[in-house]
Enzyme design. Structure first.
Site, PDB file in Angstrom:
ATOM      1  N   PRO A  87      41.492  37.866  48.220  1.00 39.83           N
ATOM      2  CA  PRO A  87      41.308  36.717  47.321  1.00 39.83           C
ATOM      3  C   PRO A  87      42.366  36.816  46.354  1.00 39.83           C
ATOM      4  CG  PRO A  87      39.315  38.196  46.920  1.00 39.83           C
ATOM      5  CD  PRO A  87      40.257  38.619  48.345  1.00 39.83           C
ATOM      6  N   ASN A  88      42.860  35.712  46.083  1.00 40.00           N
ATOM      7  CA  ASN A  88      43.970  35.348  44.949  1.00 40.00           C
ATOM      8  C   ASN A  88      45.448  35.726  45.188  1.00 40.00           C
ATOM      9  OD1 ASN A  88      41.908  33.911  43.245  1.00 40.00           O
ATOM     10  ND2 ASN A  88      41.068  35.924  42.980  1.00 40.00           N
ATOM     11  N   ARG A 123      50.048  33.747  39.544  1.00 46.02           N
ATOM     12  CA  ARG A 123      48.883  34.566  38.838  1.00 46.02           C
ATOM     13  C   ARG A 123      49.397  35.829  38.091  1.00 46.02           C
ATOM     14  NH1 ARG A 123      45.827  38.644  42.973  1.00 46.02           N
ATOM     15  NH2 ARG A 123      44.305  38.886  40.908  1.00 46.02           N
ATOM     16  N   TYR A 139      51.689  40.817  38.543  1.00 48.79           N
ATOM     17  CA  TYR A 139      51.942  40.743  39.832  1.00 48.79           C
ATOM     18  C   TYR A 139      53.184  40.521  40.144  1.00 48.79           C
ATOM     19  CZ  TYR A 139      46.933  41.416  40.184  1.00 48.79           C
ATOM     20  OH  TYR A 139      45.653  41.826  39.886  1.00 48.79           O
ATOM     21  N   ASN A 198      44.850  45.071  51.766  1.00 52.69           N
ATOM     22  CA  ASN A 198      44.790  44.813  50.299  1.00 52.69           C
ATOM     23  C   ASN A 198      43.498  43.859  49.912  1.00 52.69           C
ATOM     24  OD1 ASN A 198      44.768  44.216  47.510  1.00 52.69           O
ATOM     25  ND2 ASN A 198      46.993  43.734  47.348  1.00 52.69           N
ATOM     26  N   ALA A 202      40.103  41.810  44.728  1.00 50.16           N
ATOM     27  CA  ALA A 202      39.024  42.302  43.888  1.00 50.16           C
ATOM     28  C   ALA A 202      37.832  42.824  44.881  1.00 50.16           C
ATOM     29  CB  ALA A 202      38.373  40.654  43.379  1.00 50.16           C
ATOM     30  N   GLU A 216      44.719  51.728  52.594  1.00 55.77           N
ATOM     31  CA  GLU A 216      44.509  50.717  51.391  1.00 55.77           C
ATOM     32  C   GLU A 216      45.779  50.462  50.570  1.00 55.77           C
ATOM     33  OE1 GLU A 216      42.130  52.666  48.264  1.00 55.77           O
ATOM     34  OE2 GLU A 216      41.550  50.746  47.249  1.00 55.77           O
ATOM     35  N   HIS A 253      47.530  48.330  47.167  1.00 55.22           N
ATOM     36  CA  HIS A 253      47.585  47.635  45.914  1.00 55.22           C
ATOM     37  C   HIS A 253      48.931  47.277  45.249  1.00 55.22           C
ATOM     38  CE1 HIS A 253      43.089  47.473  46.042  1.00 55.22           C
ATOM     39  NE2 HIS A 253      43.322  48.845  46.082  1.00 55.22           N
ATOM     40  N   ARG A 256      43.903  50.299  35.095  1.00 51.82           N
ATOM     41  CA  ARG A 256      43.556  49.058  34.516  1.00 51.82           C
ATOM     42  C   ARG A 256      41.976  48.957  34.058  1.00 51.82           C
ATOM     43  NH1 ARG A 256      45.328  44.680  38.744  1.00 51.82           N
ATOM     44  NH2 ARG A 256      44.650  43.089  37.040  1.00 51.82           N
TER      45      ARG A 256
HETATM   46  C1  DQA Z   1      45.088  44.026  43.384  1.00 51.05           C
HETATM   47  C2  DQA Z   1      44.453  44.858  42.409  1.00 51.05           C
HETATM   48  C3  DQA Z   1      42.648  44.283  42.266  1.00 51.05           C
HETATM   49  O1  DQA Z   1      42.101  45.134  41.451  1.00 51.05           O
HETATM   50  C4  DQA Z   1      43.019  42.951  42.075  1.00 51.05           C
HETATM   51  O2  DQA Z   1      41.612  42.198  41.999  1.00 51.05           O
HETATM   52  C5  DQA Z   1      43.738  42.061  42.873  1.00 51.05           C
HETATM   53  C6  DQA Z   1      44.995  42.674  43.247  1.00 51.05           C
HETATM   54  C7  DQA Z   1      46.409  44.696  43.429  1.00 51.05           C
HETATM   55  O3  DQA Z   1      46.962  44.447  44.696  1.00 51.05           O
HETATM   56  O4  DQA Z   1      47.074  45.098  42.516  1.00 51.05           O
HETATM   57  O5  DQA Z   1      43.422  41.003  43.324  1.00 51.05           O
HETATM   58  O6  DQA Z   1      44.503  44.391  44.783  1.00 51.05           O
END
Ligand code: DQA
Length: 143
Positions: free
Chosen positions: A9-10, A17, A22, A73, A76, A97, A99, A106
């Site tokens: 998501p997002n 964002r 990011y 990825n 959240a 995994e 990110h 964070r």
């Molecule tokens: C994320 C880190 C997560 O904590 C966050 O919720 C994201 C992006 C990252 O790529 O840094 O949406 O996965």
């Protein structure tokens, strides 16, 4: 080697964002970046994004026998989803995994990763290069 790159998501909002976290590059830029890196490594990458937990679960299940590895990825859902963890365990597709940021540096609620409980390795804190590192790692070890 066929690698399924899944984004949660997002991540479709990249470029808009929280650019201080990011960056200013967009999701389309990320997809192009992954495509270039995969081609250079001689692997096949299929890149998908969803804002929906169940869709992520469906795609992880479908990876079984169809892909050699998943670069995930989960955004959240990384920190909340037992369903994603269970799907990864059921599918048994090797998973890395990924990110963009370094979640452990964070907010405290980002320190838990359900994905990490099933992942062979985590690549984080390097922006788009976190994905490149994961692809290169699978390419070098042969999934
Ligand atoms: C994320 C880190 C997560 O904590 C966050 O919720 C994201 C992006 C990252 O790529 O840094 O949406 O996965």
């Amino acid at each position: 080697m066929k690698i399924l790159v899944l984004n949660g998501p997002n991540l479709n909002m990249l470029g808009v964002r929280e650019p201080h976290l990011y960056g200013s590059r967009t999701y389309a830029d990320l997809v192009a970046f992954i495509g270039e890196k995969a081609a250079a490594l001689g692997v096949e990458a299929e890149v998908r994004q969803t804002n929906h937990e169940g869709t992520l679960v469906d795609w992880i299940q479908e990876s079984r026998g169809a892909f050699d590895a998943i670069v995930l990825n989960a955004a959240a859902y990384t920190h909340t989803s037992v369903a994603v963890l269970d799907a990864l365990k059921a599918a048994q597709t090797p998973v890395a995994e990924v990110h963009l940021t370094e979640p452990k540096e964070r907010e405290s609620f980002r320190r838990v990763s359900y994905v990490a409980m099933a992942a062979e390795k985590t690549f984080s804190g390097r922006g788009f290069d976190s994905y490149a590192d994961a692809l290169a790692w699978f390419a070098s070890k042969g999934a």
